[in-house]
Write an enzyme that holds these catalytic residues in place. Structure first.
Site, PDB file in Angstrom:
ATOM      1  N   HIS A  46      95.189  31.387  88.170  1.00 31.91           N
ATOM      2  CA  HIS A  46      95.312  32.726  88.761  1.00 31.91           C
ATOM      3  C   HIS A  46      96.620  32.903  89.535  1.00 31.91           C
ATOM      4  O   HIS A  46      96.918  33.998  90.017  1.00 31.91           O
ATOM      5  CB  HIS A  46      94.094  33.053  89.637  1.00 31.91           C
ATOM      6  CG  HIS A  46      94.093  32.440  90.997  1.00 31.91           C
ATOM      7  ND1 HIS A  46      93.417  31.271  91.295  1.00 31.91           N
ATOM      8  CD2 HIS A  46      94.668  32.840  92.156  1.00 31.91           C
ATOM      9  CE1 HIS A  46      93.584  30.993  92.579  1.00 31.91           C
ATOM     10  NE2 HIS A  46      94.339  31.926  93.119  1.00 31.91           N
TER      11      HIS A  46
ATOM     12  N   ASP B   5      90.326  27.220  86.118  1.00 28.54           N
ATOM     13  CA  ASP B   5      91.382  27.835  86.932  1.00 28.54           C
ATOM     14  C   ASP B   5      92.483  26.796  87.149  1.00 28.54           C
ATOM     15  O   ASP B   5      92.658  26.241  88.233  1.00 28.54           O
ATOM     16  CB  ASP B   5      90.817  28.330  88.262  1.00 28.54           C
ATOM     17  CG  ASP B   5      91.821  29.167  89.048  1.00 28.54           C
ATOM     18  OD1 ASP B   5      92.858  29.533  88.467  1.00 28.54           O
ATOM     19  OD2 ASP B   5      91.558  29.448  90.232  1.00 28.54           O
TER      20      ASP B   5
ATOM     21  N   SER C 194      96.368  29.138  97.524  1.00 29.51           N
ATOM     22  CA  SER C 194      95.867  28.943  96.168  1.00 29.51           C
ATOM     23  C   SER C 194      96.843  28.127  95.334  1.00 29.51           C
ATOM     24  O   SER C 194      98.065  28.263  95.461  1.00 29.51           O
ATOM     25  CB  SER C 194      95.643  30.297  95.489  1.00 29.51           C
ATOM     26  OG  SER C 194      94.517  30.954  95.997  1.00 29.51           O
TER      27      SER C 194
END
Length: 260
Positions: free
Chosen positions: A67, A112, A206
């Site tokens: 992402h 992910d 992230s």
């Protein structure tokens, strides 16, 4: 049996919080400048702000979250302070990007992960060095280190000049199932945090690494908002489950498939 494990994890994490309560990413502590030589920062040509982290796994490859994919990604290596860059800090762009699925689809609990090949390799230096892939998965209760340039306050956002670090623990997957609705019975993720709250990765972290006992075990994927809530640990892509895909891709097998 599950309830017993969850309660045991709660006790472990409460003890950890009591011992380490000053170490937070949200409102927390600056990383030691020598502990994150493998940590990279991602930004785009349109914005100088670091929006994600990543991990250097050899001189030519960086691992991050799917992402975190953007157009015109720039990769900063050897960074500590944004305002006062290290002399050996370097910038690279990705030559190739690899995802588990050609459609680049992923979910909060599955695939992910993104592998980027640098256009030019980097050399080891004072502030740049790769970290090895894990030889074994982490055990429940392991103390892990999470790090990044993400916001240190939540829900209001305050971005630091230097990366912040915190110690968190690996929890039973069932803890995250109870905390976050919709998680499947099993997934290739790690549940990690402090149940009492206060320590957490957050927006901007992230894609960054979760280091457990010196091994690169997780990629920061997602969590609750605001960050650092009690009973709301974070979810991390489990690197160990993808090591075969990573190694095959690096070896040149672009048709390598991820685990189901």
């Amino acid at each position: 049996m599950v309830l017993i494990r969850v309660l045991a994890n709660l006790l472990i994490l409460q003890l950890s919080y009591a011992q380490k309560s000053s170490e937070l990413i949200i409102g927390g502590d600056e990383c030691n400048i020598n502990e994150h030589r493998f940590l990279v920062a991602l930004y785009t040509s349109r914005s100088r702000r670091f929006y994600c982290g990543g991990t250097l796994i050899n001189q030519e490859w960086v691992l991050t979250a799917a992402h975190c994919d953007r157009k015109n990604i720039r990769i900063k290596l050897g960074m500590h302070s944004e305002k006062v860059p290290n002399e050996d800090a370097q910038t690279r762009v990705p030559k190739e990007k690899f995802f588990c699925l050609s459609s680049k689809t992923y979910t909060k609990w599955d695939k992910d992960i993104m592998l980027m090949r640098l256009k030019r390799p980097v050399n080891n230096s004072t502030h740049i060095a790769p970290v090895s892939l894990p030889s074994n998965p982490p055990s429940v209760g392991s103390v892990c280190r999470v790090m990044g340039w993400g916001t240190i306050t939540s829900p209001q956002e305050t971005y630091p000049d230097v990366p912040h670090c915190a110690n968190i623990n690996i929890l039973d997957y069932e803890v995250c199932q109870a905390a976050h609705g919709g998680l499947p019975a099993t997934s290739r993720t790690l549940c990690a945090g402090i149940l009492k709250g206060g320590k957490d990765s957050c927006k901007g972290d992230s894609g960054g690494p979760l280091i457990c006992n010196g091994q690169f075990q997780g990629i920061a994927s997602w969590g609750a908002h605001p960050c650092g809530q009690s009973l709301k640990p974070g979810v991390y892509t489990k690197v160990f489950d993808y090591t075969e895909w990573i190694q095959s891709t690096i070896a040149g097998n672009t048709d390598a498939t991820c685990p189901p």
